[in-house]
Design an enzyme around this catalytic site. Structure first.
Site, mmCIF file in Angstrom:
data_model
loop_
_atom_site.group_PDB
_atom_site.id
_atom_site.type_symbol
_atom_site.label_atom_id
_atom_site.label_comp_id
_atom_site.label_asym_id
_atom_site.label_seq_id
_atom_site.Cartn_x
_atom_site.Cartn_y
_atom_site.Cartn_z
ATOM 1 N N ASP A 92 -4.141 -16.264 -2.160
ATOM 2 C CA ASP A 92 -4.223 -17.389 -3.093
ATOM 3 C C ASP A 92 -2.876 -17.594 -3.776
ATOM 4 O OD1 ASP A 92 -4.204 -15.299 -5.015
ATOM 5 O OD2 ASP A 92 -6.403 -15.210 -4.918
ATOM 6 N N ASP A 137 -0.737 -18.696 -7.275
ATOM 7 C CA ASP A 137 -0.647 -18.966 -8.713
ATOM 8 C C ASP A 137 0.626 -19.770 -8.950
ATOM 9 O OD1 ASP A 137 -2.927 -17.453 -9.217
ATOM 10 O OD2 ASP A 137 -1.783 -15.602 -9.341
ATOM 11 N N ASP A 183 3.445 -7.686 -14.935
ATOM 12 C CA ASP A 183 3.275 -6.236 -14.846
ATOM 13 C C ASP A 183 4.381 -5.499 -14.085
ATOM 14 O OD1 ASP A 183 2.256 -7.397 -12.544
ATOM 15 O OD2 ASP A 183 0.258 -6.482 -12.685
HETATM 16 P P1 ATP Z 1 -3.518 -10.017 -5.575
HETATM 17 O O1 ATP Z 1 -2.858 -10.208 -4.265
HETATM 18 O O2 ATP Z 1 -4.378 -8.831 -5.598
HETATM 19 O O3 ATP Z 1 -4.189 -11.250 -6.118
HETATM 20 P P2 ATP Z 1 -1.660 -10.538 -7.697
HETATM 21 O O4 ATP Z 1 -0.339 -9.934 -7.999
HETATM 22 O O5 ATP Z 1 -1.689 -12.000 -7.374
HETATM 23 O O6 ATP Z 1 -2.317 -9.680 -6.550
HETATM 24 P P3 ATP Z 1 -3.413 -11.185 -9.853
HETATM 25 O O7 ATP Z 1 -4.402 -10.311 -10.556
HETATM 26 O O8 ATP Z 1 -3.910 -12.363 -9.089
HETATM 27 O O9 ATP Z 1 -2.587 -10.227 -8.910
HETATM 28 O O10 ATP Z 1 -2.358 -11.653 -10.940
HETATM 29 C C1 ATP Z 1 -1.377 -12.650 -10.708
HETATM 30 C C2 ATP Z 1 -0.086 -12.295 -11.429
HETATM 31 O O11 ATP Z 1 -0.296 -12.266 -12.841
HETATM 32 C C3 ATP Z 1 0.488 -10.925 -11.089
HETATM 33 O O12 ATP Z 1 1.272 -10.969 -9.918
HETATM 34 C C4 ATP Z 1 1.285 -10.598 -12.335
HETATM 35 O O13 ATP Z 1 2.523 -11.257 -12.335
HETATM 36 C C5 ATP Z 1 0.434 -11.200 -13.438
HETATM 37 N N1 ATP Z 1 -0.542 -10.229 -13.990
HETATM 38 C C6 ATP Z 1 -1.820 -10.066 -13.603
HETATM 39 N N2 ATP Z 1 -2.446 -9.122 -14.328
HETATM 40 C C7 ATP Z 1 -1.537 -8.666 -15.208
HETATM 41 C C8 ATP Z 1 -1.566 -7.698 -16.246
HETATM 42 N N3 ATP Z 1 -2.656 -6.993 -16.486
HETATM 43 N N4 ATP Z 1 -0.429 -7.500 -16.960
HETATM 44 C C9 ATP Z 1 0.688 -8.231 -16.715
HETATM 45 N N5 ATP Z 1 0.778 -9.150 -15.747
HETATM 46 C C10 ATP Z 1 -0.307 -9.388 -15.004
HETATM 47 MG MG MG Z 2 -3.447 -13.235 -7.094
#
Ligand code: ATP
Ligand code: MG
Length: 462
Positions: free
Chosen positions: A72, A74, A149
């Site tokens: 997905d 963002d 993060d």
């Molecule tokens: P995935 O592929 O599992 O979706 P992701 O990195 O996209 O991994 P998400 O949970 O969708 O993870 O979060 C999107 C983004 O938001 C992360 O890449 C990070 O930059 C930020 N983020 C998410 N959760 C946190 C957190 N708890 N603290 C700080 N930043 C966060």
């Molecule tokens: Mg994600």
């Protein structure tokens, strides 16, 4: 020059101005634009044409840099949620703790977030342990990067110019396959203890090394997870278990001391050798399914994780002269009641778990109409897969699993033949209905009220 060389040898990272990104062009980062969702490009373009900044951000950029198609996308922008909403026909502002805009194109959902100001420097409300409760302070892009993060999750990609903006050395870490938290690790875990679970998930999923300073505080700070609302811990656990690397994740949780005391579920699972074989088999098959692009049911997963606890209690009730089927229901009640306190198992999931468990003694009845009735159970397939795991782990005789596999696949004549040659197990109990003890804390199905469904990734959760 010499100073730079020595710093490099010592592994000291160059100090750069954290407000200025390193900008990489297409030939340097090598992202294949075909891996991008056309709708993500549409959203950034619409925002940019309206005069705003807009980038693909976070996990999608990380995956693009690794040559993986993101699941997905963002989007990060300097437009406020209200301004974003006005630009798209199907856009909804959601979340309280962390307001974002959901933009829909057909089935595809894109999450658009406004650049956040740095929570460390602002007065975001926190609980008594320092956990940030709400964070809707907007700020410049470099602050948005700083409050993400990990370095590898804090890069921005502009589809229009095909450039990557990197504020925290994410590119280097991607290349060296290192998972490094941004800022001071202790402070970042205190603000949001769920980040410790994210360390485990990303390290296992990406097969990256956890940078020592990122790892060091985790065993000490692990108990802070107790202060996080159970529903959020549950969401993160589900992501972890459905990552395609659940077994590696559980091992890492254990290695970093994260499972102990804070998730009774995992204490139970990982600390009993008999159950370990069963759980290992269950998670291996879950991981294989995820990697083959198939779905895995949360009910089946949690039913597997908790089965040996149910089994132990089931045996105890039987030893106390309870008939087998009521004993199983009592054991299920105990386990679900205990678990929902710490991990908010949703009602729907708890119902599935109970169905899978309750079906198990019915597999031992192989005469008369019973096997045909069981075949008609709407969750038969899950119950049958569960039975096969029990056989494979050595808990049950393989003969039972083979019998059912043949019965399931057989025609009428074959099924009749099987029924005529089957053995009724000793002590099978058909008559008694389960006895309920007093009112339960949870809903009728054994789950706590949690009707919003599994939250979308990143919603309201950051
Ligand atoms: P995935 O592929 O599992 O979706 P992701 O990195 O996209 O991994 P998400 O949970 O969708 O993870 O979060 C999107 C983004 O938001 C992360 O890449 C990070 O930059 C930020 N983020 C998410 N959760 C946190 C957190 N708890 N603290 C700080 N930043 C966060
Ligand atoms: Mg994600």
């Amino acid at each position: 020059m010499i100073k730079k060389f020595i710093r490099k040898i010592l592994g000291v990272k160059d100090e750069r101005d954290p407000t200025q990104p390193v900008i990489l062009g297409a030939e340097e980062h090598g992202i294949d634009p075909k891996l991008l969702s056309p709708n993500a490009v549409r959203v950034t373009q619409t925002l940019q044409e309206a005069g705003f900044k807009a980038f693909v951000v976070g996990g999608a950029v990380r995956d693009l840099l690794l040559g993986v198609k993101p699941k997905d996308f963002d989007i990060a922008t300097d437009a406020t949620p209200e301004e974003v909403k006005k630009l798209f026909r199907r856009a909804f502002i959601i979340g309280r703790r962390f307001q974002i805009v959901h933009v829909m194109f057909g089935q595809e959902l894109l999450e658009v977030t406004t650049f956040r100001g740095n929570a460390v420097n602002n007065n975001a409300p926190k609980d008594e342990h320092g956990r940030v409760l709400r964070d809707n302070n907007f700020g410049p892009q470099h602050e948005d990067a700083e409050r993400r993060d990990f370095t590898i999750n804090a890069m921005y990609y502009d589809p229009a110019t095909q450039s990557v903006l990197d504020y925290h050395g994410g590119i280097e870490d991607i290349r060296a396959r290192i998972l490094r938290i941004i800022g001071q690790p202790e402070a970042r875990y205190r603000e949001d203890p769920v980040r410790m679970l994210r360390v485990v998930r990303f390290a296992a999923k990406l097969q990256f090394t956890i940078e020592p300073a990122t790892r060091a505080p985790i065993p000490v700070m692990a108990p802070l997870i107790n202060n996080v609302p159970a529903a959020r811990v549950f969401d993160e656990m589900l992501k972890l278990l459905q990552s395609g690397h659940s077994l590696a994740c559980l091992k890492e949780l254990r290695a970093s001391g994260l499972h102990h005391g804070l998730l009774p579920l995992l204490d139970v699972v990982l600390e009993q050798p008999i159950g370990m074989k069963f759980v290992t088999l269950a998670l291996e098959s879950t991981d294989a399914r995820v990697r083959a692009g198939k779905g895995v049911s949360a009910g089946f997963l949690f039913a597997s994780l908790l089965w040996h606890q149910v089994l132990e209690k089931w045996n105890a009730y039987r030893a106390a002269n309870e008939a087998p089927i009521p004993a199983l229901h009592l054991a299920a009640d105990d386990v679900l009641d205990n678990q929902t306190d710490s991990l908010a198992l949703q009602r729907r999931i708890a119902t599935d778990m109970r169905d899978i468990w309750a079906m198990q003694p019915r597999f031992e009845r192989r005469t008369g109409k019973a096997p045909y009735k069981l075949l008609e159970h709407p969750r038969f397939r899950a119950g049958f897969d569960f039975l096969l795991l029990r056989c494979e782990s050595g808990e049950l005789d393989a003969e039972l699993g083979n019998w059912w596999a043949t019965f399931y696949a057989g025609d009428i004549a074959e099924r009749e033949r099987l029924i005529n040659t089957a053995r009724e197990p000793a002590g099978a109990d058909k008559k008694k209905r389960p006895r309920r003890r007093g009112p339960r804390k949870t809903g009728e199905d054994g789950g706590v009220q949690h009707d919003a469904g599994v939250q979308a990734a990143g919603t309201d959760d950051e």
